[in-house]
Scaffold this motif. Sequence first.
Motif, PDB file in Angstrom:
ATOM      1  N   ALA A  29       0.836  -1.200   0.000  1.00 41.66           N
ATOM      2  CA  ALA A  29       0.000   0.000   0.000  1.00 41.66           C
ATOM      3  C   ALA A  29       0.872   1.252   0.000  1.00 41.66           C
ATOM      4  O   ALA A  29       0.633   2.205  -0.752  1.00 41.66           O
ATOM      5  CB  ALA A  29      -0.931  -0.009   1.207  1.00 41.66           C
ATOM      6  N   LEU A  30       1.904   1.240   0.855  1.00 42.88           N
ATOM      7  CA  LEU A  30       2.835   2.368   0.893  1.00 42.88           C
ATOM      8  C   LEU A  30       3.573   2.488  -0.437  1.00 42.88           C
ATOM      9  O   LEU A  30       3.832   3.606  -0.910  1.00 42.88           O
ATOM     10  CB  LEU A  30       3.829   2.180   2.032  1.00 42.88           C
ATOM     11  N   ALA A  31       3.884   1.360  -1.062  1.00 41.97           N
ATOM     12  CA  ALA A  31       4.553   1.377  -2.366  1.00 41.97           C
ATOM     13  C   ALA A  31       3.672   2.062  -3.403  1.00 41.97           C
ATOM     14  O   ALA A  31       4.161   2.851  -4.223  1.00 41.97           O
ATOM     15  CB  ALA A  31       4.876  -0.048  -2.807  1.00 41.97           C
ATOM     16  N   ILE A  32       2.357   1.793  -3.368  1.00 42.88           N
ATOM     17  CA  ILE A  32       1.437   2.424  -4.319  1.00 42.88           C
ATOM     18  C   ILE A  32       1.313   3.918  -4.038  1.00 42.88           C
ATOM     19  O   ILE A  32       1.227   4.732  -4.964  1.00 42.88           O
ATOM     20  CB  ILE A  32       0.063   1.730  -4.262  1.00 42.88           C
ATOM     21  N   ILE A  33       1.322   4.297  -2.767  1.00 45.16           N
ATOM     22  CA  ILE A  33       1.272   5.721  -2.413  1.00 45.16           C
ATOM     23  C   ILE A  33       2.521   6.445  -2.930  1.00 45.16           C
ATOM     24  O   ILE A  33       2.429   7.544  -3.500  1.00 45.16           O
ATOM     25  CB  ILE A  33       1.130   5.892  -0.891  1.00 45.16           C
ATOM     26  N   ILE A  34       3.696   5.818  -2.760  1.00 43.29           N
ATOM     27  CA  ILE A  34       4.938   6.406  -3.276  1.00 43.29           C
ATOM     28  C   ILE A  34       4.891   6.483  -4.798  1.00 43.29           C
ATOM     29  O   ILE A  34       5.305   7.485  -5.396  1.00 43.29           O
ATOM     30  CB  ILE A  34       6.161   5.584  -2.816  1.00 43.29           C
ATOM     31  N   LEU A  35       4.363   5.421  -5.426  1.00 42.06           N
ATOM     32  CA  LEU A  35       4.211   5.412  -6.884  1.00 42.06           C
ATOM     33  C   LEU A  35       3.338   6.570  -7.341  1.00 42.06           C
ATOM     34  O   LEU A  35       3.652   7.250  -8.326  1.00 42.06           O
ATOM     35  CB  LEU A  35       3.594   4.078  -7.327  1.00 42.06           C
ATOM     36  N   THR A  36       2.262   6.815  -6.623  1.00 40.22           N
ATOM     37  CA  THR A  36       1.359   7.919  -6.959  1.00 40.22           C
ATOM     38  C   THR A  36       2.077   9.262  -6.874  1.00 40.22           C
ATOM     39  O   THR A  36       1.916  10.128  -7.743  1.00 40.22           O
ATOM     40  CB  THR A  36       0.145   7.924  -6.013  1.00 40.22           C
ATOM     41  N   ILE A  37       2.873   9.431  -5.824  1.00 40.00           N
ATOM     42  CA  ILE A  37       3.621  10.681  -5.651  1.00 40.00           C
ATOM     43  C   ILE A  37       4.602  10.884  -6.799  1.00 40.00           C
ATOM     44  O   ILE A  37       4.719  11.990  -7.352  1.00 40.00           O
ATOM     45  CB  ILE A  37       4.359  10.677  -4.300  1.00 40.00           C
ATOM     46  N   LEU A  38       5.279   9.807  -7.205  1.00 41.24           N
ATOM     47  CA  LEU A  38       6.232   9.894  -8.319  1.00 41.24           C
ATOM     48  C   LEU A  38       5.523  10.280  -9.615  1.00 41.24           C
ATOM     49  O   LEU A  38       6.011  11.126 -10.376  1.00 41.24           O
ATOM     50  CB  LEU A  38       6.954   8.553  -8.496  1.00 41.24           C
ATOM     51  N   ILE A  39       4.370   9.662  -9.865  1.00 44.43           N
ATOM     52  CA  ILE A  39       3.606   9.980 -11.076  1.00 44.43           C
ATOM     53  C   ILE A  39       3.124  11.431 -11.025  1.00 44.43           C
ATOM     54  O   ILE A  39       3.151  12.140 -12.035  1.00 44.43           O
ATOM     55  CB  ILE A  39       2.417   9.016 -11.237  1.00 44.43           C
ATOM     56  N   LYS A  40       2.706  11.874  -9.848  1.00 41.81           N
ATOM     57  CA  LYS A  40       2.249  13.257  -9.683  1.00 41.81           C
ATOM     58  C   LYS A  40       3.378  14.234  -9.985  1.00 41.81           C
ATOM     59  O   LYS A  40       3.159  15.279 -10.616  1.00 41.81           O
ATOM     60  CB  LYS A  40       1.739  13.463  -8.249  1.00 41.81           C
ATOM     61  N   VAL A  41       4.589  13.903  -9.547  1.00 38.27           N
ATOM     62  CA  VAL A  41       5.752  14.760  -9.812  1.00 38.27           C
ATOM     63  C   VAL A  41       6.039  14.821 -11.312  1.00 38.27           C
ATOM     64  O   VAL A  41       6.295  15.899 -11.867  1.00 38.27           O
ATOM     65  CB  VAL A  41       6.987  14.238  -9.047  1.00 38.27           C
ATOM     66  N   VAL A  42       5.965  13.666 -11.980  1.00 34.51           N
ATOM     67  CA  VAL A  42       6.229  13.615 -13.424  1.00 34.51           C
ATOM     68  C   VAL A  42       5.188  14.431 -14.190  1.00 34.51           C
ATOM     69  O   VAL A  42       5.511  15.144 -15.149  1.00 34.51           O
ATOM     70  CB  VAL A  42       6.236  12.152 -13.920  1.00 34.51           C
ATOM     71  N   LEU A  43       3.928  14.354 -13.756  1.00 29.27           N
ATOM     72  CA  LEU A  43       2.843  15.047 -14.450  1.00 29.27           C
ATOM     73  C   LEU A  43       2.675  16.494 -13.988  1.00 29.27           C
ATOM     74  O   LEU A  43       1.804  17.200 -14.508  1.00 29.27           O
ATOM     75  CB  LEU A  43       1.523  14.305 -14.234  1.00 29.27           C
ATOM     76  N   PHE A  44       3.500  16.928 -13.035  1.00 28.26           N
ATOM     77  CA  PHE A  44       3.325  18.255 -12.436  1.00 28.26           C
ATOM     78  C   PHE A  44       3.252  19.389 -13.475  1.00 28.26           C
ATOM     79  O   PHE A  44       2.355  20.243 -13.380  1.00 28.26           O
ATOM     80  CB  PHE A  44       4.438  18.540 -11.429  1.00 28.26           C
ATOM     81  N   PRO A  45       4.155  19.442 -14.464  1.00 26.67           N
ATOM     82  CA  PRO A  45       4.066  20.556 -15.429  1.00 26.67           C
ATOM     83  C   PRO A  45       2.725  20.604 -16.156  1.00 26.67           C
ATOM     84  O   PRO A  45       2.173  21.689 -16.380  1.00 26.67           O
ATOM     85  CB  PRO A  45       5.216  20.260 -16.410  1.00 26.67           C
ATOM     86  N   LEU A  46       2.190  19.432 -16.513  1.00 24.49           N
ATOM     87  CA  LEU A  46       0.911  19.382 -17.211  1.00 24.49           C
ATOM     88  C   LEU A  46      -0.237  19.769 -16.286  1.00 24.49           C
ATOM     89  O   LEU A  46      -1.093  20.581 -16.645  1.00 24.49           O
ATOM     90  CB  LEU A  46       0.662  17.977 -17.774  1.00 24.49           C
TER      91      LEU A  46
END
Length: 220
Positions: A29-46
Amino acid sequence: MFQSLVNAMTSLTHWLYELTVSVGVPSYALAIIILTILIKVVLFPLTQKQMVSMKKMQKIQPKIKEIQDKYKNKDPQKMQQKIMEMYRENNVNPMAGCLPILVQMPILIALYRSLLHIEFLNNEHAGFLWITTLTDKDPYFILPLLAGITTFMQTKLTTSTTDQTQRMMLYMMPVFITWISTTVPAGLVLYWVTFNILGFAQQLLVNKQVGQVKEGAPSK
């Protein structure tokens, strides 16, 4: 080709799980939360461009309604021209909200497919609070409700109260998301809830920044 994205999502989830093991809090579950944060960072400019544009759209909605009321029955072509001029003057792109959604769709589908077939390295760490395993649906519908609530909270920050269509979508979209969330693995819903919470925080900051720019703008 899409299967490669699914495999990559599975490998990344396992790697992030092993990261949680290394820091002493093993949890998928924590791994998925970290994954979400990473994806959010990548998509941040958009997402940043999207949120700024949507907030500006909300602020000019009363003026757009005035244009629509004035020209809708008299000159629809001129109405469209005036609206486009309003968008240009305020640096608003009405299509800005589409791109982040389109980019995120393959990620959501890949994560969904990954969770359907994933073989956890340790089943004891595959649960989340009341959920036995993240590949199951939430038996108590708590995560789906949170998905609907967080969708409503984020959407409300940029919804115009003067536009009937937007007001309708403000309530229909959370209901739709809640229903969808009852049919998919809990891990995917956890991703969606986390992404919404991060998006809500980001939108609050964007709204504050747009408001400060407006207040600090020189009067004409």
